[in-house]
Design a protein around this motif. Structure first.
Motif, PDB file in Angstrom:
ATOM      1  N   MET A  71       0.844  -1.202   0.000  1.00 44.16           N
ATOM      2  CA  MET A  71       0.000   0.000   0.000  1.00 44.16           C
ATOM      3  C   MET A  71       0.876   1.247   0.000  1.00 44.16           C
ATOM      4  SD  MET A  71      -2.902   1.164   2.761  1.00 44.16           S
ATOM      5  CE  MET A  71      -3.771   2.725   2.557  1.00 44.16           C
ATOM      6  N   ASN A  72       0.522   2.242  -0.822  1.00 43.73           N
ATOM      7  CA  ASN A  72       1.276   3.488  -0.885  1.00 43.73           C
ATOM      8  C   ASN A  72       0.868   4.399   0.278  1.00 43.73           C
ATOM      9  OD1 ASN A  72       2.968   5.503  -1.892  1.00 43.73           O
ATOM     10  ND2 ASN A  72       1.266   6.471  -2.984  1.00 43.73           N
ATOM     11  N   ILE A  73       1.827   4.723   1.142  1.00 45.54           N
ATOM     12  CA  ILE A  73       1.566   5.573   2.292  1.00 45.54           C
ATOM     13  C   ILE A  73       1.861   7.021   1.907  1.00 45.54           C
ATOM     14  CG2 ILE A  73       2.111   6.050   4.700  1.00 45.54           C
ATOM     15  CD1 ILE A  73       0.772   3.338   4.206  1.00 45.54           C
ATOM     16  N   SER A  74       0.829   7.850   1.865  1.00 41.91           N
ATOM     17  CA  SER A  74       0.990   9.240   1.432  1.00 41.91           C
ATOM     18  C   SER A  74       1.512  10.110   2.577  1.00 41.91           C
ATOM     19  CB  SER A  74      -0.347   9.792   0.941  1.00 41.91           C
ATOM     20  OG  SER A  74      -1.252   9.928   2.027  1.00 41.91           O
ATOM     21  N   ALA A  75       2.054  11.248   2.192  1.00 38.91           N
ATOM     22  CA  ALA A  75       2.550  12.211   3.185  1.00 38.91           C
ATOM     23  C   ALA A  75       1.411  12.723   4.057  1.00 38.91           C
ATOM     24  CB  ALA A  75       3.242  13.376   2.473  1.00 38.91           C
ATOM     25  N   MET A 127      -1.222  10.996   5.050  1.00 39.95           N
ATOM     26  CA  MET A 127      -1.509   9.964   6.050  1.00 39.95           C
ATOM     27  C   MET A 127      -0.510  10.043   7.188  1.00 39.95           C
ATOM     28  SD  MET A 127      -2.381   6.767   3.512  1.00 39.95           S
ATOM     29  CE  MET A 127      -2.611   5.598   4.856  1.00 39.95           C
ATOM     30  N   VAL A 128       0.759  10.238   6.838  1.00 46.14           N
ATOM     31  CA  VAL A 128       1.815  10.344   7.851  1.00 46.14           C
ATOM     32  C   VAL A 128       1.565  11.560   8.738  1.00 46.14           C
ATOM     33  CG1 VAL A 128       4.278  10.683   8.257  1.00 46.14           C
ATOM     34  CG2 VAL A 128       3.515   9.154   6.413  1.00 46.14           C
ATOM     35  N   LYS A 129       1.223  12.680   8.101  1.00 40.93           N
ATOM     36  CA  LYS A 129       0.971  13.913   8.847  1.00 40.93           C
ATOM     37  C   LYS A 129      -0.227  13.755   9.785  1.00 40.93           C
ATOM     38  CE  LYS A 129       0.091  18.875   8.288  1.00 40.93           C
ATOM     39  NZ  LYS A 129      -1.016  18.878   9.262  1.00 40.93           N
ATOM     40  N   GLY A 161      -1.646   0.726   6.426  1.00 41.04           N
ATOM     41  CA  GLY A 161      -2.490   1.916   6.438  1.00 41.04           C
ATOM     42  C   GLY A 161      -3.618   1.904   7.451  1.00 41.04           C
ATOM     43  N   ASP A 162      -3.658   0.894   8.321  1.00 43.74           N
ATOM     44  CA  ASP A 162      -4.697   0.811   9.356  1.00 43.74           C
ATOM     45  C   ASP A 162      -4.325   1.771  10.500  1.00 43.74           C
ATOM     46  OD1 ASP A 162      -6.160   0.097  11.687  1.00 43.74           O
ATOM     47  OD2 ASP A 162      -6.583  -1.862  10.819  1.00 43.74           O
ATOM     48  N   PHE A 163      -5.068   2.874  10.631  1.00 41.94           N
ATOM     49  CA  PHE A 163      -4.716   3.904  11.607  1.00 41.94           C
ATOM     50  C   PHE A 163      -4.794   3.401  13.047  1.00 41.94           C
ATOM     51  CE2 PHE A 163      -3.976   8.358  10.369  1.00 41.94           C
ATOM     52  CZ  PHE A 163      -3.864   8.180   8.998  1.00 41.94           C
ATOM     53  N   ASP A 164      -5.851   2.633  13.357  1.00 48.29           N
ATOM     54  CA  ASP A 164      -6.010   2.132  14.726  1.00 48.29           C
ATOM     55  C   ASP A 164      -4.841   1.230  15.115  1.00 48.29           C
ATOM     56  OD1 ASP A 164      -8.351   3.510  15.095  1.00 48.29           O
ATOM     57  OD2 ASP A 164      -9.638   1.834  14.492  1.00 48.29           O
ATOM     58  N   GLN A 165      -4.470   0.341  14.216  1.00 42.35           N
ATOM     59  CA  GLN A 165      -3.355  -0.560  14.474  1.00 42.35           C
ATOM     60  C   GLN A 165      -2.043   0.223  14.568  1.00 42.35           C
ATOM     61  OE1 GLN A 165      -2.954  -3.804  11.712  1.00 42.35           O
ATOM     62  NE2 GLN A 165      -1.029  -4.519  12.595  1.00 42.35           N
ATOM     63  N   ALA A 166      -1.882   1.212  13.698  1.00 41.17           N
ATOM     64  CA  ALA A 166      -0.668   2.030  13.697  1.00 41.17           C
ATOM     65  C   ALA A 166      -0.529   2.794  15.017  1.00 41.17           C
ATOM     66  CB  ALA A 166      -0.686   3.003  12.527  1.00 41.17           C
ATOM     67  N   MET A 167      -1.643   3.331  15.513  1.00 45.96           N
ATOM     68  CA  MET A 167      -1.620   4.068  16.780  1.00 45.96           C
ATOM     69  C   MET A 167      -1.274   3.148  17.942  1.00 45.96           C
ATOM     70  SD  MET A 167      -4.870   6.658  16.241  1.00 45.96           S
ATOM     71  CE  MET A 167      -4.685   7.438  17.847  1.00 45.96           C
ATOM     72  N   GLU A 168      -1.801   1.924  17.913  1.00 42.88           N
ATOM     73  CA  GLU A 168      -1.488   0.952  18.961  1.00 42.88           C
ATOM     74  C   GLU A 168      -0.011   0.567  18.925  1.00 42.88           C
ATOM     75  OE1 GLU A 168      -1.905  -1.438  22.225  1.00 42.88           O
ATOM     76  OE2 GLU A 168      -3.293   0.057  21.422  1.00 42.88           O
ATOM     77  N   MET A 169       0.542   0.413  17.714  1.00 45.85           N
ATOM     78  CA  MET A 169       1.962   0.075  17.563  1.00 45.85           C
ATOM     79  C   MET A 169       2.838   1.201  18.098  1.00 45.85           C
ATOM     80  SD  MET A 169       1.794  -1.640  13.752  1.00 45.85           S
ATOM     81  CE  MET A 169       3.560  -1.941  13.603  1.00 45.85           C
ATOM     82  N   LEU A 170       2.453   2.452  17.817  1.00 43.69           N
ATOM     83  CA  LEU A 170       3.211   3.588  18.335  1.00 43.69           C
ATOM     84  C   LEU A 170       3.131   3.646  19.855  1.00 43.69           C
ATOM     85  CD1 LEU A 170       2.347   6.459  15.820  1.00 43.69           C
ATOM     86  CD2 LEU A 170       4.591   5.434  16.223  1.00 43.69           C
ATOM     87  N   ARG A 171       1.958   3.350  20.387  1.00 45.51           N
ATOM     88  CA  ARG A 171       1.770   3.361  21.840  1.00 45.51           C
ATOM     89  C   ARG A 171       2.663   2.323  22.510  1.00 45.51           C
ATOM     90  NH1 ARG A 171      -4.096   2.422  24.791  1.00 45.51           N
ATOM     91  NH2 ARG A 171      -3.374   2.551  26.942  1.00 45.51           N
TER      92      ARG A 171
END
Length: 219
Positions: A1-5, A7-9, A31-41
């Protein structure tokens, strides 16, 4: 999946994490935001644990007076360098913690580890003596007492409180999130809550008795 700037912002704006960290977790989560937030946490908590033993002797004294000027808080929040102490994120954190203390009437200690052993013993004695437990088997009663006491200790502990602005995390997790964000150990050293009239025994009076007393003096 192409991650756009964009999305990162968006993820950075939501979490405060670094751009590269945001991009990596978005790629890993497809690109799953919920999963990404959990990984960052999770990454932030792990990073904070590593930094928690470092000396934090700089910082600020925060003061907060709640609307109405009936209750206020002073606290000392420490970090490793004066540079971080001046950061807006660090100062916002100290104010959020002060507001949390005002909003948590039962909080008396920074963490459950700070609670005196004699208070814990007294809480166990009180819970064990409650009527609803008297006819229960010893093992069941002990388990219930332990659960109730642990709940009570969390009520007294600031770090165990749900953050008023984001209830899905605790104050401890909020601090660790900022450790990961700012790259330094952060420690809440001490706090004091001030309530108008606190510690003063207020006189309760009966209006009829006061009138009778005045009439007696006039007589």
């Amino acid at each position: 999946m192409n991650i756009s700037a964009q999305m990162v912002k968006e993820l950075r704006d939501k979490t405060g994490a670094g751009m590269m960290d945001c991009k990596k977790v978005l790629e890993a989560s497809q690109g799953d935001f919920d999963q990404a937030m959990e990984m960052l946490r999770q990454k932030g908590l792990a990073s904070a644990t590593k930094k928690s033993q470092r000396v934090a002797a700089e910082g600020i004294i925060e003061s907060y007076i709640h609307t109405g000027a009936k209750i206020g808080v002073l606290l000392e929040l420490n970090c490793e360098t004066d540079f971080v102490a001046r950061r807006r994120e660090f100062q916002n954190l100290s104010r959020d913690i002060a507001m949390q203390i005002v909003a948590s009437p039962n909080v008396e200690y920074i963490s459950a580890e700070d609670i005196p052993e004699e208070l814990i013993t007294e809480e166990k004695r009180i819970e064990a003596g409650k009527e609803d437990l008297q006819n229960k088997p010893d093992n069941v009663r002990d388990k219930i007492v332990t659960g109730r006491v642990e709940k009570r200790l969390k009520e007294l502990s600031l770090l165990d409180q749900s953050f008023i602005k984001q209830p899905d995390i605790t104050i401890e997790e909020l601090i660790k999130k900022h450790i990961a964000l700012l790259g330094e150990n952060i420690q809440l050293r001490r706090f004091e809550k001030f309530i108008v009239g606190g510690g003063i025994e207020k006189r309760s009076s009966n209006f009829a008795d006061e009138v009778a007393e005045i009439l007696d003096h006039k007589a």
